[in-house]
Design a protein around this motif. Structure first.
Motif, PDB file in Angstrom:
ATOM      1  N   ALA A 219       0.961  -1.157  -0.024  1.00  0.00           N
ATOM      2  CA  ALA A 219       0.192   0.145   0.025  1.00  0.00           C
ATOM      3  C   ALA A 219       1.005   1.235   0.030  1.00  0.00           C
ATOM      4  O   ALA A 219       0.233   2.457   0.060  1.00  0.00           O
ATOM      5  CB  ALA A 219      -0.948   0.133   1.223  1.00  0.00           C
ATOM      6  N   GLY A 220       2.211   1.257   0.111  1.00  0.00           N
ATOM      7  CA  GLY A 220       3.092   2.466  -0.157  1.00  0.00           C
ATOM      8  C   GLY A 220       3.610   2.816   1.332  1.00  0.00           C
ATOM      9  O   GLY A 220       4.242   3.853   1.262  1.00  0.00           O
TER      10      GLY A 220
ATOM     11  N   ALA B 142      -0.123  -0.123  -7.351  1.00  0.00           N
ATOM     12  CA  ALA B 142       1.356  -0.191  -7.946  1.00  0.00           C
ATOM     13  C   ALA B 142       0.887  -1.496  -8.827  1.00  0.00           C
ATOM     14  O   ALA B 142       0.026  -2.278  -8.825  1.00  0.00           O
ATOM     15  CB  ALA B 142       2.233  -0.756  -6.869  1.00  0.00           C
ATOM     16  N   PRO B 143       1.865  -1.342  -9.918  1.00  0.00           N
ATOM     17  CA  PRO B 143       1.525  -2.530 -10.916  1.00  0.00           C
ATOM     18  C   PRO B 143       1.536  -4.021 -10.585  1.00  0.00           C
ATOM     19  O   PRO B 143       1.213  -4.818 -11.121  1.00  0.00           O
ATOM     20  CB  PRO B 143       2.519  -2.028 -12.130  1.00  0.00           C
ATOM     21  N   ASP B 144       2.612  -4.316  -9.657  1.00  0.00           N
ATOM     22  CA  ASP B 144       2.727  -5.627  -8.943  1.00  0.00           C
ATOM     23  C   ASP B 144       1.702  -5.998  -7.767  1.00  0.00           C
ATOM     24  O   ASP B 144       1.858  -7.155  -7.376  1.00  0.00           O
ATOM     25  CB  ASP B 144       4.195  -5.617  -8.411  1.00  0.00           C
ATOM     26  N   ASN B 145       0.633  -4.923  -7.736  1.00  0.00           N
ATOM     27  CA  ASN B 145      -0.202  -5.312  -6.707  1.00  0.00           C
ATOM     28  C   ASN B 145      -1.667  -5.893  -7.091  1.00  0.00           C
ATOM     29  O   ASN B 145      -2.634  -5.339  -7.362  1.00  0.00           O
ATOM     30  CB  ASN B 145      -0.618  -4.015  -5.615  1.00  0.00           C
TER      31      ASN B 145
ATOM     32  N   GLU C 200       3.466   6.873 -15.085  1.00  0.00           N
ATOM     33  CA  GLU C 200       4.778   6.214 -15.001  1.00  0.00           C
ATOM     34  C   GLU C 200       5.371   7.351 -13.885  1.00  0.00           C
ATOM     35  O   GLU C 200       5.240   8.501 -13.775  1.00  0.00           O
ATOM     36  CB  GLU C 200       5.578   6.350 -16.310  1.00  0.00           C
ATOM     37  N   LYS C 201       6.248   6.665 -12.973  1.00  0.00           N
ATOM     38  CA  LYS C 201       6.856   7.163 -11.774  1.00  0.00           C
ATOM     39  C   LYS C 201       6.047   8.329 -11.032  1.00  0.00           C
ATOM     40  O   LYS C 201       6.422   9.461 -10.948  1.00  0.00           O
ATOM     41  CB  LYS C 201       8.326   7.822 -12.354  1.00  0.00           C
ATOM     42  N   ALA C 202       4.759   7.819 -10.723  1.00  0.00           N
ATOM     43  CA  ALA C 202       3.751   8.762 -10.051  1.00  0.00           C
ATOM     44  C   ALA C 202       3.653   8.996  -8.453  1.00  0.00           C
ATOM     45  O   ALA C 202       3.012   9.743  -8.008  1.00  0.00           O
ATOM     46  CB  ALA C 202       2.342   8.523 -10.847  1.00  0.00           C
ATOM     47  N   HIS C 203       4.256   7.719  -8.130  1.00  0.00           N
ATOM     48  CA  HIS C 203       4.061   7.504  -6.377  1.00  0.00           C
ATOM     49  C   HIS C 203       5.573   7.122  -6.000  1.00  0.00           C
ATOM     50  O   HIS C 203       6.240   6.282  -6.336  1.00  0.00           O
ATOM     51  CB  HIS C 203       2.938   6.341  -6.327  1.00  0.00           C
ATOM     52  N   THR C 204       5.825   7.974  -4.749  1.00  0.00           N
ATOM     53  CA  THR C 204       6.881   7.546  -4.032  1.00  0.00           C
ATOM     54  C   THR C 204       6.504   6.925  -2.890  1.00  0.00           C
ATOM     55  O   THR C 204       5.754   7.416  -2.018  1.00  0.00           O
ATOM     56  CB  THR C 204       7.495   9.220  -3.661  1.00  0.00           C
ATOM     57  N   ASP C 205       7.191   5.786  -2.645  1.00  0.00           N
ATOM     58  CA  ASP C 205       6.814   4.970  -1.470  1.00  0.00           C
ATOM     59  C   ASP C 205       7.751   5.680  -0.107  1.00  0.00           C
ATOM     60  O   ASP C 205       8.417   6.121  -0.288  1.00  0.00           O
ATOM     61  CB  ASP C 205       7.021   3.449  -1.737  1.00  0.00           C
ATOM     62  N   TYR C 206       7.241   4.984   1.094  1.00  0.00           N
ATOM     63  CA  TYR C 206       7.836   5.224   2.249  1.00  0.00           C
ATOM     64  C   TYR C 206       9.335   5.135   2.202  1.00  0.00           C
ATOM     65  O   TYR C 206      10.250   5.778   2.894  1.00  0.00           O
ATOM     66  CB  TYR C 206       7.169   4.569   3.340  1.00  0.00           C
TER      67      TYR C 206
ATOM     68  N   GLY D 192      11.264   5.566  -0.458  1.00  0.00           N
ATOM     69  CA  GLY D 192      11.946   6.502  -1.644  1.00  0.00           C
ATOM     70  C   GLY D 192      11.978   5.939  -2.662  1.00  0.00           C
ATOM     71  O   GLY D 192      12.186   6.612  -3.983  1.00  0.00           O
ATOM     72  N   GLN D 193      11.368   4.605  -2.827  1.00  0.00           N
ATOM     73  CA  GLN D 193      11.070   4.133  -4.236  1.00  0.00           C
ATOM     74  C   GLN D 193       9.907   4.695  -4.996  1.00  0.00           C
ATOM     75  O   GLN D 193       8.961   4.712  -4.408  1.00  0.00           O
ATOM     76  CB  GLN D 193      10.913   2.547  -3.962  1.00  0.00           C
TER      77      GLN D 193
END
Length: 185
Positions: free
Chosen positions: A37-38, A132-135, A154-160, A162-163
């Motif tokens: 969930a990020g 996320a695409p893999d969820n 593309e590259k729209a979400h920054t996870d906890y 930093g990815q």
């Protein structure tokens, strides 16, 4: 905004309570739950208490509890989506204890929220959600609940951690929901 309690056959979606801290920690510490969930797995009970306090203050996060036992097994949050142009939209996010995956519980919870939003709340035209695409688990819930695919950003979400990852985006319009209901689907 405080939302009302929602009940389904197996669940109760309600406000968070201080006594839910242990249940929150139990599922949120699992390294399979938060990262999908990020957010970071909860490192200790104090971390869960801090998150719980925010949930209680915000009022926009339901605790998902089992109807029979009252045990909290997840959360569902609804907050404004400011990226939908002329539509008044709310964004949904959710997480469920890995112990309850594959039982249709999150689909049950999301469908209850959709019904509540479009049949009882005024002024909301659209619900949105992304994953996320893999969820794949979240994707299946979204599909079962009738959301329509929009776009993959593309590259729209920054996870906890930093990815940066892509976001697969969906929406459900009130008029679509009501039309399907009228048709019996």
């Amino acid at each position: 905004m405080k939302y009302r309690v929602l009940e389904t056959a197996r669940l109760v979606l309600r406000d968070w309570r201080k006594e839910d801290a242990q249940d929150l920690y139990e599922y949120a510490r699992n390294p399979e739950v938060g990262p999908m969930a990020g957010w970071a797995p909860h490192s200790d009970r104090q971390h869960s208490l801090q998150i719980l306090q925010r949930y209680m203050e915000s009022g926009d996060v339901w605790a998902i509890a089992l109807r029979e036992s009252g045990k909290v097994i997840g959360q569902l949050r609804m907050y404004p989506d400011e990226n939908r142009g002329k539509y008044v939209a709310k964004y949904l996010s959710y997480a469920l204890s890995a112990d309850y995956w594959g039982q249709g519980l999150m689909t049950e919870a999301v469908k209850a929220v959709i019904q509540y939003v479009f049949e009882e709340l005024e002024g909301i035209d659209m619900l949105s959600v992304f994953h996320a695409p893999d969820n794949a688990r979240t994707r299946r819930v979204i599909e079962k609940c009738g959301f329509t695919y929009d776009i993959t950003l593309e590259k729209a979400h920054t996870d906890y951690d930093g990815q940066v990852s892509d976001s697969v985006c969906y929406h459900l319009l009130k008029e679509e929901y009501l039309g399907r209901k009228e048709e019996g689907r």
